[in-house]
Design a protein around this motif. Sequence first.
Motif, PDB file in Angstrom:
ATOM      1  N   GLY B  64       0.964  -1.200  -0.189  1.00  0.00           N
ATOM      2  CA  GLY B  64       0.053   0.020  -0.175  1.00  0.00           C
ATOM      3  C   GLY B  64       0.836   1.178   0.092  1.00  0.00           C
ATOM      4  O   GLY B  64       2.161   1.209   0.206  1.00  0.00           O
ATOM      5  N   VAL B  65       0.304   2.233  -0.457  1.00  0.00           N
ATOM      6  CA  VAL B  65       0.945   3.675  -0.330  1.00  0.00           C
ATOM      7  C   VAL B  65      -0.145   4.478   0.340  1.00  0.00           C
ATOM      8  O   VAL B  65      -1.273   4.808   0.289  1.00  0.00           O
ATOM      9  CB  VAL B  65       1.469   3.900  -1.554  1.00  0.00           C
ATOM     10  CG1 VAL B  65       0.395   4.267  -2.844  1.00  0.00           C
ATOM     11  CG2 VAL B  65       2.296   5.501  -1.633  1.00  0.00           C
ATOM     12  N   ASN B  66       0.555   5.464   1.179  1.00  0.00           N
ATOM     13  CA  ASN B  66      -0.202   6.460   1.751  1.00  0.00           C
ATOM     14  C   ASN B  66       0.978   7.680   2.109  1.00  0.00           C
ATOM     15  O   ASN B  66       1.942   7.543   1.681  1.00  0.00           O
ATOM     16  CB  ASN B  66      -0.628   6.098   3.311  1.00  0.00           C
ATOM     17  CG  ASN B  66       0.309   5.386   4.294  1.00  0.00           C
ATOM     18  OD1 ASN B  66       1.536   5.834   4.006  1.00  0.00           O
ATOM     19  ND2 ASN B  66      -0.211   4.722   5.105  1.00  0.00           N
ATOM     20  N   SER B  67       0.581   8.745   2.765  1.00  0.00           N
ATOM     21  CA  SER B  67       1.259   9.841   2.811  1.00  0.00           C
ATOM     22  C   SER B  67       2.721   9.618   3.667  1.00  0.00           C
ATOM     23  O   SER B  67       3.713  10.161   3.315  1.00  0.00           O
ATOM     24  CB  SER B  67       0.516  11.021   3.551  1.00  0.00           C
ATOM     25  OG  SER B  67       0.183  10.523   4.766  1.00  0.00           O
ATOM     26  N   GLU B  68       2.576   8.724   4.729  1.00  0.00           N
ATOM     27  CA  GLU B  68       3.835   8.340   5.446  1.00  0.00           C
ATOM     28  C   GLU B  68       4.824   7.475   4.588  1.00  0.00           C
ATOM     29  O   GLU B  68       6.008   7.712   4.453  1.00  0.00           O
ATOM     30  CB  GLU B  68       3.559   7.612   6.621  1.00  0.00           C
ATOM     31  CG  GLU B  68       2.672   8.219   7.745  1.00  0.00           C
ATOM     32  CD  GLU B  68       1.968   7.262   8.544  1.00  0.00           C
ATOM     33  OE1 GLU B  68       1.965   6.040   8.514  1.00  0.00           O
ATOM     34  OE2 GLU B  68       1.817   7.898   9.681  1.00  0.00           O
ATOM     35  N   ALA B  69       4.259   6.604   3.643  1.00  0.00           N
ATOM     36  CA  ALA B  69       5.132   5.880   2.804  1.00  0.00           C
ATOM     37  C   ALA B  69       5.684   6.516   1.570  1.00  0.00           C
ATOM     38  O   ALA B  69       6.625   6.244   1.200  1.00  0.00           O
ATOM     39  CB  ALA B  69       4.344   4.656   2.235  1.00  0.00           C
ATOM     40  N   ARG B  70       4.933   7.551   1.316  1.00  0.00           N
ATOM     41  CA  ARG B  70       5.358   8.309  -0.011  1.00  0.00           C
ATOM     42  C   ARG B  70       6.802   9.161   0.664  1.00  0.00           C
ATOM     43  O   ARG B  70       7.554   9.417  -0.193  1.00  0.00           O
ATOM     44  CB  ARG B  70       4.282   9.398  -0.088  1.00  0.00           C
ATOM     45  CG  ARG B  70       3.812   9.248  -1.284  1.00  0.00           C
ATOM     46  CD  ARG B  70       2.880  10.296  -2.097  1.00  0.00           C
ATOM     47  NE  ARG B  70       2.249   9.393  -3.200  1.00  0.00           N
ATOM     48  CZ  ARG B  70       0.918   8.920  -2.776  1.00  0.00           C
ATOM     49  NH1 ARG B  70       0.313   9.361  -1.882  1.00  0.00           N
ATOM     50  NH2 ARG B  70       0.403   8.534  -3.859  1.00  0.00           N
ATOM     51  N   TRP B  71       6.955   9.597   1.729  1.00  0.00           N
ATOM     52  CA  TRP B  71       8.301  10.023   2.249  1.00  0.00           C
ATOM     53  C   TRP B  71       9.464   9.376   1.893  1.00  0.00           C
ATOM     54  O   TRP B  71      10.432   9.619   1.337  1.00  0.00           O
ATOM     55  CB  TRP B  71       8.346  10.392   3.655  1.00  0.00           C
ATOM     56  CG  TRP B  71       7.604  11.706   3.968  1.00  0.00           C
ATOM     57  CD1 TRP B  71       6.396  12.021   4.393  1.00  0.00           C
ATOM     58  CD2 TRP B  71       8.142  13.047   3.733  1.00  0.00           C
ATOM     59  NE1 TRP B  71       6.054  13.208   4.787  1.00  0.00           N
ATOM     60  CE2 TRP B  71       7.089  14.023   4.115  1.00  0.00           C
ATOM     61  CE3 TRP B  71       9.204  13.546   3.369  1.00  0.00           C
ATOM     62  CZ2 TRP B  71       7.351  15.563   4.037  1.00  0.00           C
ATOM     63  CZ3 TRP B  71       9.540  15.010   3.262  1.00  0.00           C
ATOM     64  CH2 TRP B  71       8.558  15.888   3.696  1.00  0.00           C
ATOM     65  N   ILE B  72       9.304   7.890   2.130  1.00  0.00           N
ATOM     66  CA  ILE B  72      10.291   7.056   2.270  1.00  0.00           C
ATOM     67  C   ILE B  72      10.394   6.757   0.805  1.00  0.00           C
ATOM     68  O   ILE B  72      11.520   6.359   0.265  1.00  0.00           O
ATOM     69  CB  ILE B  72      10.041   5.793   3.032  1.00  0.00           C
ATOM     70  CG1 ILE B  72       9.757   6.052   4.472  1.00  0.00           C
ATOM     71  CG2 ILE B  72      11.223   4.614   3.029  1.00  0.00           C
ATOM     72  CD1 ILE B  72      10.732   6.643   5.358  1.00  0.00           C
ATOM     73  N   LEU B  73       9.293   6.470   0.099  1.00  0.00           N
ATOM     74  CA  LEU B  73       9.393   6.246  -1.393  1.00  0.00           C
ATOM     75  C   LEU B  73      10.029   7.237  -2.128  1.00  0.00           C
ATOM     76  O   LEU B  73      11.026   7.070  -2.847  1.00  0.00           O
ATOM     77  CB  LEU B  73       8.123   6.286  -1.916  1.00  0.00           C
ATOM     78  CG  LEU B  73       7.682   5.515  -3.320  1.00  0.00           C
ATOM     79  CD1 LEU B  73       8.271   4.282  -3.674  1.00  0.00           C
ATOM     80  CD2 LEU B  73       6.329   5.727  -3.955  1.00  0.00           C
ATOM     81  N   ALA B  74       9.932   8.464  -1.740  1.00  0.00           N
ATOM     82  CA  ALA B  74      10.710   9.842  -2.281  1.00  0.00           C
ATOM     83  C   ALA B  74      11.975   9.626  -2.005  1.00  0.00           C
ATOM     84  O   ALA B  74      12.847   9.619  -2.959  1.00  0.00           O
ATOM     85  CB  ALA B  74      10.199  11.180  -1.792  1.00  0.00           C
ATOM     86  N   MET B  75      12.443   9.276  -0.889  1.00  0.00           N
ATOM     87  CA  MET B  75      14.037   9.079  -0.772  1.00  0.00           C
ATOM     88  C   MET B  75      14.530   7.841  -1.614  1.00  0.00           C
ATOM     89  O   MET B  75      15.461   8.005  -2.032  1.00  0.00           O
ATOM     90  CB  MET B  75      13.955   8.613   1.032  1.00  0.00           C
ATOM     91  CG  MET B  75      15.504   8.325   1.261  1.00  0.00           C
ATOM     92  SD  MET B  75      15.430   7.058   2.791  1.00  0.00           S
ATOM     93  CE  MET B  75      14.859   5.647   2.099  1.00  0.00           C
ATOM     94  N   THR B  76      13.783   6.853  -1.534  1.00  0.00           N
ATOM     95  CA  THR B  76      14.118   5.728  -2.232  1.00  0.00           C
ATOM     96  C   THR B  76      14.588   6.110  -3.722  1.00  0.00           C
ATOM     97  O   THR B  76      15.460   5.690  -4.386  1.00  0.00           O
ATOM     98  CB  THR B  76      13.191   4.541  -2.157  1.00  0.00           C
ATOM     99  OG1 THR B  76      12.822   4.052  -0.830  1.00  0.00           O
ATOM    100  CG2 THR B  76      13.661   3.042  -2.870  1.00  0.00           C
ATOM    101  N   VAL B  77      13.462   6.754  -4.288  1.00  0.00           N
ATOM    102  CA  VAL B  77      13.411   7.032  -5.784  1.00  0.00           C
ATOM    103  C   VAL B  77      14.728   8.239  -6.010  1.00  0.00           C
ATOM    104  O   VAL B  77      15.418   7.894  -6.889  1.00  0.00           O
ATOM    105  CB  VAL B  77      12.236   7.693  -6.232  1.00  0.00           C
ATOM    106  CG1 VAL B  77      12.573   8.508  -7.737  1.00  0.00           C
ATOM    107  CG2 VAL B  77      11.007   6.713  -6.408  1.00  0.00           C
TER     108      VAL B  77
END
Lengths: 499, 431
Positions: B64-77
């Motif tokens: 799943g993706v939500n606002s919290e996961a998006r921060w880490i996703l942004a870092m990963t990308v």
Amino acid sequence: MNWNAWIPLLVVASSLLPGLIIFRLPEERVRTRITLNLIGAFLKLVLVGWMLWGVYQGQHFETRLALLPDLDLVLRAGPLSLIFVSLSTVLWLVTTVYAIGYLENSPHRSRFFGFFSLCVTATVGIALSGNLITFLIFYELLTLSTYPLIVHRGTEEARRAGQTYLAYTIFGGALLLLATVWLYTLTGSLEFTPRGFIHGLGEEHRTALIIIFALFITGFGVKAALVPLHGWLPQAMIAPAPVSALLHAVAVVKAGAFGIIRVVYDVFGIESAAELGVMSPLAWLAAVTIIYGSLRALFQNDLKRRLAFSTISQVSYITLGVAIAGPIATIGGVVHLVHQGIMKITLFFCAGNLAETLGIHKISEMNGVGHRMPWTMAAFTVGALGMIGVPPIAGFVSKWYLGLGALEVGEGWVMFVLAGSSLLNAAYFLPILHRIWFRKQTAAWPHEHNFGNKETAWALLLPPVVTALMALAAGLVASAPFSPLEWAQLIAQREFYQP
Amino acid sequence: MSNEIYNIFLGFVVAWPLLLTIPALHTRLPWPCFWAIFPAAVLMILPGEAFVAPSWFLFGTGLGVNSEARWILAMTVIVWSMTVAVVKFSSEQTYNFRTPFFFLTLAGNLGAVLATDLVVFVCASTLMGYSFYGLLLQRRNESSYQAGKIYLIFLIIADLTLFDALLLAAFETDDLRFESVRQAMTSTADTSITYLWLVLIGFGLKAGVWPFHLWLIETFKYSSWPARLLLGSVPVAVGLLGIVRWAPLGGATYYIPGLIYQGLGIVALLYIIIRAFSRIQITEIPAWTIVAVTGLCNVALGVGLAYPSLWHKYQYLVYPLIALTGVFTMFLSYGLSRTKDESISSTHRSSLNMFKAWSENWAGLMQQRKQNIKTRFVLLWGTVVLKFKFLHCFQKWGIAPGVLEQQLQYWPNAITLFLILVIVVALSVFL
């Protein structure tokens, strides 16, 4: 006509008849032999698929033939038997393809494939047995049909290994016969029954029942390679790779483990066995075997010997799951019967490929082999990681249910056995993976065969890749319908929850 | 975008790098490494939340993706894109044997970031951890093998510890989503303490939190460019993320564990300060910075465990901070890395040169400053020791951590320590 009454017999006959015909075939009739082998394997697959569907729908499959007064030869398909039959059938097909490639141009192929078919016949018979006497007949047939496969190479070493195997297994078989006869005199029945058939016996037979149980476990423990009855297994590694694969993943050790499951569930019953106080010693024996096998594997440089000691350790997970005596642990033990088979056959196929293609037998010769045989070694990697219990490969699912089952019944120490065993598995498998992928090749391969621009022959490459994918799928889609996990859950439900 | 397509796309983000592992596919695709990250980048900017959990997958688990996961996703990308841009993993035309490890690590990393439950997290982080070993060993020399071995030992022990934590969680609740586990653990005091310690130790090992930092320093010293750049965001940030997601933070009060964790964080910082004046080489600075940052995180997590109300008040800062840690350490590694690595692409040489002057100046500046401080510190310490003779014994103690680190490099010692740990945990559980 009720077809369902004949299907179990047809399943047994589908490998028996091709086997008997193959014995009579001259060596040069290669195509006929391959065709017969494959027809038998596919036919068995279809029949087993039919039974799986039928049992899933609640149908009954049973063949009953008169054998002795009051004793019938019974072949019956239930969830427990089908999980073993399915494993044997699928892996037999794959192993047949592999053996065709492996034994190309080698002598005595008719003899080999004849006994090979007999071996599978015996295994399927064991799985489908509806009572102890049928079980014993096929169990002894298995002993006799695997002996010629172990000594197939005809060398002095092979003969010695064969003799050791026979000595161990005949001793085990004798104990089983003794236990069976003794039990029959007490109960008057040998029919496998969910939750066992010894309930009616009073307290006065308690000692006799404990001794009978010990005889059964010792008898089956020989083939299941429980410590200290495991000595034959590492020696039997002298056999050709398809035979090793068959011994470790499909037939012999599995027959022993399956025998223990049958005795605990369908002869004594979980409750009666627990009341007799025999489950804890069995669990401890399994735990000791798990750790001992892993420790011995650590110090082997011969690849097949390391895998053999790994089998000794891994097969005891099945016994441990049964001995913990809880519904979730039962799922773990039973599902490991399938998962261990798939993973271990992958590893043996890969070991066979290394020996056949590059002449590699020792781990110290494996430096950089991943670059030379990437697909084979990718399959090996999946198998090895699965054995360690790395998610999401099949081994993880087994260990998950075993650990959870142990917690369920308050046997927390099992968690430490699982952790210790996983650590040791990692210690003896990861250095191999390091060698094959990251070390540079330091010397020429011992005996390299030329397969053109391919890493090896198709018949040798396809089986390990297929079984590695199966190991991955068994973990990834564990909850899918008809998965081994679902069948194991059905078995646990029958054993623990059904009135 | 409809919900169903969004959900399928979510699965595709993780599955796509896995598919690219197949040589026949990634050798035929132009810029395969960039393409592997592309779906994650798209997901990062897509608005809304999504959740997919097919019942047949594993034990009915999901992503799943939500606002919290998006921060880490942004870092990963960001981190992976920068790594690909700077370092030449494989030329687009020729097949590099290490490339599959790159895709596998990326898939594992994305899986861990997008996981919504314990099972997917542990599967993805394990895939990531073992594949990262392949990246660590890219140099294929004895030093990197040795560093990789230490990393592997820590990884295995971490995985075993987390497996036990996972079993405890599954024993308490059938629903293994993070929030459900947190609630279940809050209501079962006995199990939750054991669970909490297993989580803290398991992810502490994975993130290289002091005193489990040995692998981090060693791998940083001897690994190649890609591994160094990814170190802060791949194992470390995912380890910290694991603690935040798995630990029952904000529920019950865990005063003693919280206090111990704060203490560990402070000791870590003190340890780094002492090391900074003695034996740290300039190229190790990013690794020690990571240890310092994780020490700070320890203090914050310890406060969160001891005071749930504070955790509730400031938890919104956690995900951005983890993301910043990953990005910051990558830039730090890049800036300070003075090694001329053969794996740097010639096509990216110009962009590297731009940084080179800056990094060398900065490095030189740091080196000079460090020498000055060290000289002053030694003089000061000498004066103090002359005044107070008993302080001599502390100088001897100063070498203890180094000796311990050396000892841990041997398998038997590591296994013995692990078994002692197992016995201690067993005794604490059963007694």
